[in-house]
Design an enzyme around this catalytic site. Sequence first.
Site, PDB file in Angstrom:
ATOM      1  NE  ARG B  23      -4.199  -1.496   0.191  1.00 44.40           N
ATOM      2  CZ  ARG B  23      -5.224  -1.288  -0.618  1.00 44.40           C
ATOM      3  NH1 ARG B  23      -5.099  -0.498  -1.681  1.00 44.40           N
ATOM      4  NH2 ARG B  23      -6.383  -1.884  -0.388  1.00 44.40           N
ATOM      5  CB  ALA B  35     -12.177  -4.033   0.201  1.00 45.62           C
ATOM      6  CD  GLU B  51     -13.539  -4.613  -6.404  1.00 41.11           C
ATOM      7  OE1 GLU B  51     -12.472  -5.224  -6.179  1.00 41.11           O
ATOM      8  OE2 GLU B  51     -13.618  -3.667  -7.190  1.00 41.11           O
ATOM      9  CD  GLU B  55      -9.735  -6.823  -4.837  1.00 43.64           C
ATOM     10  OE1 GLU B  55      -9.505  -7.384  -3.751  1.00 43.64           O
ATOM     11  OE2 GLU B  55      -9.960  -5.615  -4.945  1.00 43.64           O
ATOM     12  N   PRO B  73     -15.313   9.077   9.732  1.00 40.16           N
ATOM     13  CG  PRO B  73     -16.468   8.824  11.745  1.00 40.16           C
ATOM     14  CD  PRO B  73     -15.333   8.248  10.946  1.00 40.16           C
ATOM     15  N   GLY B  74     -15.113  11.799  10.079  1.00 41.71           N
ATOM     16  CA  GLY B  74     -14.817  13.229  10.088  1.00 41.71           C
ATOM     17  C   GLY B  74     -14.786  13.822   8.691  1.00 41.71           C
ATOM     18  CD  GLU B  78     -17.922   4.959  -1.251  1.00 40.49           C
ATOM     19  OE1 GLU B  78     -18.274   3.941  -1.837  1.00 40.49           O
ATOM     20  OE2 GLU B  78     -16.868   5.571  -1.510  1.00 40.49           O
ATOM     21  CD  GLU B  97      -2.587  -3.835 -17.760  1.00 40.91           C
ATOM     22  OE1 GLU B  97      -1.719  -2.946 -17.705  1.00 40.91           O
ATOM     23  OE2 GLU B  97      -2.766  -4.564 -18.752  1.00 40.91           O
ATOM     24  CD  GLU B  99      -6.832  -4.433  -7.951  1.00 40.60           C
ATOM     25  OE1 GLU B  99      -7.572  -3.850  -7.143  1.00 40.60           O
ATOM     26  OE2 GLU B  99      -7.206  -5.405  -8.634  1.00 40.60           O
TER      27      GLU B  99
END
Lengths: 142, 142
Positions: B23, B35, B51, B55, B73-74, B78, B97, B99
């Site tokens: 990541r 996800a 998904e 994946e 939530p600040g 979504e 591609e 991923e």
Amino acid sequence: MILALDNSKSKKDPWIVMERQYRHAANRFLWELPAGKIDGGEDPLAAAQRELAEETGYKAKKWRRLVEYYASPGFLGESMKVFVAEGLEAGDARPEEDEEIELRLVKMSDVLKMIEKGAIMDGKTLTSVLLYERLRAGRRRK
Amino acid sequence: MILALDNSKSKKDPWIVMERQYRHAANRFLWELPAGKIDGGEDPLAAAQRELAEETGYKAKKWRRLVEYYASPGFLGESMKVFVAEGLEAGDARPEEDEEIELRLVKMSDVLKMIEKGAIMDGKTLTSVLLYERLRAGRRRK
């Protein structure tokens, strides 16, 4: 962010400092644990202590780290650092002007019931309470 | 997002479909549940099924909702919608591609050990696994 526990009444079922506030992004009221942004260069523990005092008025004698995690690792680089705070002393909250926060102490057993019913929709609160409870139950099993 | 369980070998300790990927935002490798983003107007369950197939290659016979929550939530409007998928059938993954995803089936008991050691740093994985396990333990207590 802070899981602040008042276990003066019950060690087994401590009270948790919870906040309820309207979240514009989510477009609804949410129950959450106290949390805030770390100021540039600020130590994460110092930030948690400052936020707890500002938002709730509480100071705590005992602090320890619970977990660090990424709320949305696909695009948010900043991690959430969660601390457990115990030995609470009440004081005056100094929320920021745009913060309208309702404070409440809720029993751990009631927070868990809210979670099981889907009434807690804040990710950091779900993660922290469920992890705290799992680690505590694990220590009891030993 | 999807908690995909293979309970063909053990009902009590099912295998969980996990992904490991680098990541960039977090600047490290993380273990996560599958996800993805919901495409505009797409039904959340349909998105989860798409998904999982893209994946991991897996299709599942049984789908149910586990929880909906806000990761931040600040400022993130979504919500995360988590589904439990059971009755897995393997197939070919078709990752995008950009991923590079390592897939692994990990026993629930081992995921819980990783969580207890702090080795899972993805919020959605912490929330989903801990909540699933708590609800399951609650049903066993009854």
